[in-house]
Design an enzyme around this catalytic site. Structure first.
Site, PDB file in Angstrom:
ATOM      1  N   TYR A   1      -0.745  22.061   5.101  1.00 16.64           N
ATOM      2  CA  TYR A   1       0.048  20.625   4.783  1.00 16.64           C
ATOM      3  C   TYR A   1       1.457  20.574   4.657  1.00 16.64           C
ATOM      4  O   TYR A   1       2.302  19.812   5.176  1.00 16.64           O
ATOM      5  CB  TYR A   1      -0.814  20.154   3.554  1.00 16.64           C
ATOM      6  CG  TYR A   1      -0.419  18.609   3.135  1.00 16.64           C
ATOM      7  CD1 TYR A   1      -0.864  17.581   4.211  1.00 16.64           C
ATOM      8  CD2 TYR A   1       0.078  18.514   2.252  1.00 16.64           C
ATOM      9  CE1 TYR A   1      -0.665  16.408   3.837  1.00 16.64           C
ATOM     10  CE2 TYR A   1       0.396  17.085   1.837  1.00 16.64           C
ATOM     11  CZ  TYR A   1       0.205  16.056   2.803  1.00 16.64           C
ATOM     12  OH  TYR A   1       0.391  14.728   2.273  1.00 16.64           O
TER      13      TYR A   1
ATOM     14  N   SER B   1       6.479  14.000   3.357  1.00 20.39           N
ATOM     15  CA  SER B   1       5.934  14.315   1.850  1.00 20.39           C
ATOM     16  C   SER B   1       6.769  15.135   1.362  1.00 20.39           C
ATOM     17  O   SER B   1       7.760  15.725   1.900  1.00 20.39           O
ATOM     18  CB  SER B   1       4.600  15.108   2.006  1.00 20.39           C
ATOM     19  OG  SER B   1       4.363  15.629   0.678  1.00 20.39           O
TER      20      SER B   1
HETATM   21  N1  LIG Z   1      -1.388  10.227  -1.420  1.00 22.71           N
HETATM   22  C1  LIG Z   1      -0.329  11.140  -1.689  1.00 22.71           C
HETATM   23  O1  LIG Z   1       0.036  11.257  -2.727  1.00 22.71           O
HETATM   24  C2  LIG Z   1       0.567  11.201  -0.621  1.00 22.71           C
HETATM   25  C3  LIG Z   1       1.892  11.925  -0.686  1.00 22.71           C
HETATM   26  C4  LIG Z   1       2.762  12.275   0.284  1.00 22.71           C
HETATM   27  C5  LIG Z   1       2.299  11.832   1.709  1.00 22.71           C
HETATM   28  N2  LIG Z   1       1.083  11.244   1.797  1.00 22.71           N
HETATM   29  C6  LIG Z   1       0.825  10.979   3.437  1.00 22.71           C
HETATM   30  O2  LIG Z   1       0.589   9.599   3.425  1.00 22.71           O
HETATM   31  C7  LIG Z   1      -0.422   9.218   4.205  1.00 22.71           C
HETATM   32  C8  LIG Z   1      -1.484   8.189   3.634  1.00 22.71           C
HETATM   33  O3  LIG Z   1      -2.084   8.949   2.675  1.00 22.71           O
HETATM   34  P1  LIG Z   1      -3.455   8.321   1.849  1.00 22.71           P
HETATM   35  O4  LIG Z   1      -3.231   8.941   0.460  1.00 22.71           O
HETATM   36  O5  LIG Z   1      -3.291   6.986   2.072  1.00 22.71           O
HETATM   37  O6  LIG Z   1      -4.497   8.921   2.574  1.00 22.71           O
HETATM   38  P2  LIG Z   1      -6.043   8.357   3.025  1.00 22.71           P
HETATM   39  O7  LIG Z   1      -6.340   7.472   1.593  1.00 22.71           O
HETATM   40  O8  LIG Z   1      -6.933   9.529   2.942  1.00 22.71           O
HETATM   41  O9  LIG Z   1      -5.721   7.421   4.355  1.00 22.71           O
HETATM   42  C9  LIG Z   1      -5.714   8.254   5.475  1.00 22.71           C
HETATM   43  C10 LIG Z   1      -6.347   7.255   6.453  1.00 22.71           C
HETATM   44  O10 LIG Z   1      -6.195   7.927   7.669  1.00 22.71           O
HETATM   45  C11 LIG Z   1      -7.583   8.150   8.526  1.00 22.71           C
HETATM   46  N3  LIG Z   1      -7.667   9.232   9.069  1.00 22.71           N
HETATM   47  C12 LIG Z   1      -7.724  10.529   9.276  1.00 22.71           C
HETATM   48  N4  LIG Z   1      -7.876  11.070  10.338  1.00 22.71           N
HETATM   49  C13 LIG Z   1      -7.846  10.150  11.241  1.00 22.71           C
HETATM   50  C14 LIG Z   1      -7.738  10.218  12.605  1.00 22.71           C
HETATM   51  N5  LIG Z   1      -7.818  11.437  13.291  1.00 22.71           N
HETATM   52  N6  LIG Z   1      -7.361   9.024  13.361  1.00 22.71           N
HETATM   53  C15 LIG Z   1      -7.275   7.820  12.718  1.00 22.71           C
HETATM   54  N7  LIG Z   1      -7.492   7.784  11.321  1.00 22.71           N
HETATM   55  C16 LIG Z   1      -7.604   8.951  10.607  1.00 22.71           C
HETATM   56  C17 LIG Z   1      -8.572   8.318   7.188  1.00 22.71           C
HETATM   57  O11 LIG Z   1      -9.917   8.161   7.489  1.00 22.71           O
HETATM   58  P3  LIG Z   1     -11.041   9.156   6.937  1.00 22.71           P
HETATM   59  O12 LIG Z   1     -11.112   8.650   5.903  1.00 22.71           O
HETATM   60  O13 LIG Z   1     -12.171   8.836   7.904  1.00 22.71           O
HETATM   61  O14 LIG Z   1     -10.319  10.448   6.933  1.00 22.71           O
HETATM   62  C18 LIG Z   1      -7.830   7.323   6.109  1.00 22.71           C
HETATM   63  O15 LIG Z   1      -8.698   5.841   6.362  1.00 22.71           O
HETATM   64  C19 LIG Z   1      -0.793  10.625   4.823  1.00 22.71           C
HETATM   65  O16 LIG Z   1       0.107  10.972   5.918  1.00 22.71           O
HETATM   66  C20 LIG Z   1      -0.539  11.400   3.665  1.00 22.71           C
HETATM   67  O17 LIG Z   1      -0.453  12.845   3.980  1.00 22.71           O
HETATM   68  C21 LIG Z   1       0.244  11.029   0.827  1.00 22.71           C
END
Ligand SMILES: NC(=O)c1ccc[n+]([C@@H]2O[C@H](COP(=O)([O-])OP(=O)(O)OC[C@H]3O[C@@H](n4cnc5c(N)ncnc54)[C@H](OP(=O)(O)O)[C@@H]3O)[C@@H](O)[C@H]2O)c1
Length: 277
Positions: free
Chosen positions: A170, A157
């Site tokens: 985070y 990130s």
């Molecule tokens: N969105 C942003 O702006 C952004 C920016 C930088 C980095 N990122 C990174 O990109 C990645 C994806 O982000 P996203 O925005 O797509 O998040 P998201 O929509 O919350 O997707 C994450 C997925 O991972 C699942 N998950 C959580 N804990 C888990 C576990 N213990 N085992 C298996 N699956 C699990 C979640 O399920 P639940 O719904 O049950 O929690 C969800 O389906 C993350 O690492 C995030 O930190 C995101």
């Protein structure tokens, strides 16, 4: 190299890609793109409802997919998932560690000082992002070590480069993910095979469920002061969309990046480059 060879680099026919958090907003977009590029995709997630919604968007008639229930913090469950994926697709060529996120309970604000963040909230965020990247890398990386080839892409990130306010756990966890990416890249190349590559994406700001409470007002959905500040510090003047990650992801997964390992690539509309002046 001729043009046909170049474009063929993005045909993932016969390649198996595992995406943890593959039902999430970013992981789900990646899963759709990879099926569209003819890969066999294993969507590994613990959120069944999200996975079922995603299925309706996955392109048909190109690659294949399976949904595997799994928790990235449970190594036995991950090993079972790997066995199921290998039984279905024969092998694992690539792993995308997209499970991760922040938690409101680990975020400072009017109701929560830094001094009061509960230890369990800190542990939850560090475990999910760091340990939840390392454990799948152990389980699926072992198969790559045995076959002497493979690609791992982690999700770091912008917080990893310079910490953002309010989200100490985070920020620290993602800095550790970037560090681990470099460590594992060196370890895999030296100990197992130079054909195993490990890189990370460092997305800027994408409006998703994990940060909506920080970037938009609960009432009315307008931008918070933080949301406005982010846009003011993003030269391209917008939040990212999940599609914005796809070009870099496909490049990192493909032989087009065969000499690239240990990198953390910002996909951020210029946020990291901008001093604010
Ligand atoms: N969105 C942003 O702006 C952004 C920016 C930088 C980095 N990122 C990174 O990109 C990645 C994806 O982000 P996203 O925005 O797509 O998040 P998201 O929509 O919350 O997707 C994450 C997925 O991972 C699942 N998950 C959580 N804990 C888990 C576990 N213990 N085992 C298996 N699956 C699990 C979640 O399920 P639940 O719904 O049950 O929690 C969800 O389906 C993350 O690492 C995030 O930190 C995101």
């Amino acid at each position: 190299m001729n043009l046909q060879e170049l474009t063929g680099l993005y045909d993932f026919s016969g390649k198996t890609v595992v995406i943890t958090g593959g039902a999430g907003i970013l992981g789900g977009e990646m899963a759709c793109a990879l099926v569209g590029c003819r890969a066999n995709v294993a969507i590994l997630d613990r959120d069944q409802a999200m996975a079922e919604r995603l299925v309706q968007r996955i392109p048909t008639g190109v690659g294949r997919y399976i949904i595997v229930y799994g928790d990235v913090l449970d190594r036995d469950m991950l090993a079972d998932a790997r066995d199921r994926i290998v039984a279905e697709f024969g092998r694992v060529d690539a792993l995308v560690n997209a499970a991760g996120g922040n938690a409101p309970a680990a975020t400072t604000g009017a109701e929560m000082t830094f001094f009061d963040i509960p230890p369990e909230a800190l542990r939850f965020v560090v475990d999910l992002n760091l340990v939840g990247t390392i454990l799948p890398s152990q389980v699926f990386g072992r198969a790559m070590a045995e076959q002497k080839s493979g690609v791992i892409v982690n999700l770091s990130s912008m917080n990893a480069l310079r910490p953002l306010t309010r989200i100490p756990a985070y920020s620290a966890a993602k800095a550790a993910v970037s560090n681990f990416t470099q460590w594992l890249a060196v370890h895999m190349a030296q100990e197992y095979s130079p054909a195993i590559r490990v890189n990370a994406l460092a997305p800027g700001f994408f409006l998703t469920e994990q940060n909506r409470f920080l970037l938009t007002e609960r009432e009315g959905g307008g931008l918070t002061a933080r949301g406005r500040s982010i846009l003011a510090h993003t030269p391209m003047g917008r939040f990212g969309t999940p599609e914005d990650l796809l070009g870099t992801l496909l490049w990192l997964l493909s032989p087009a990046s065969a000499f690239v390992t240990g990198t953390v690539i910002p996909v951020d509309g210029g946020f990291a480059a901008y001093s604010g002046v």
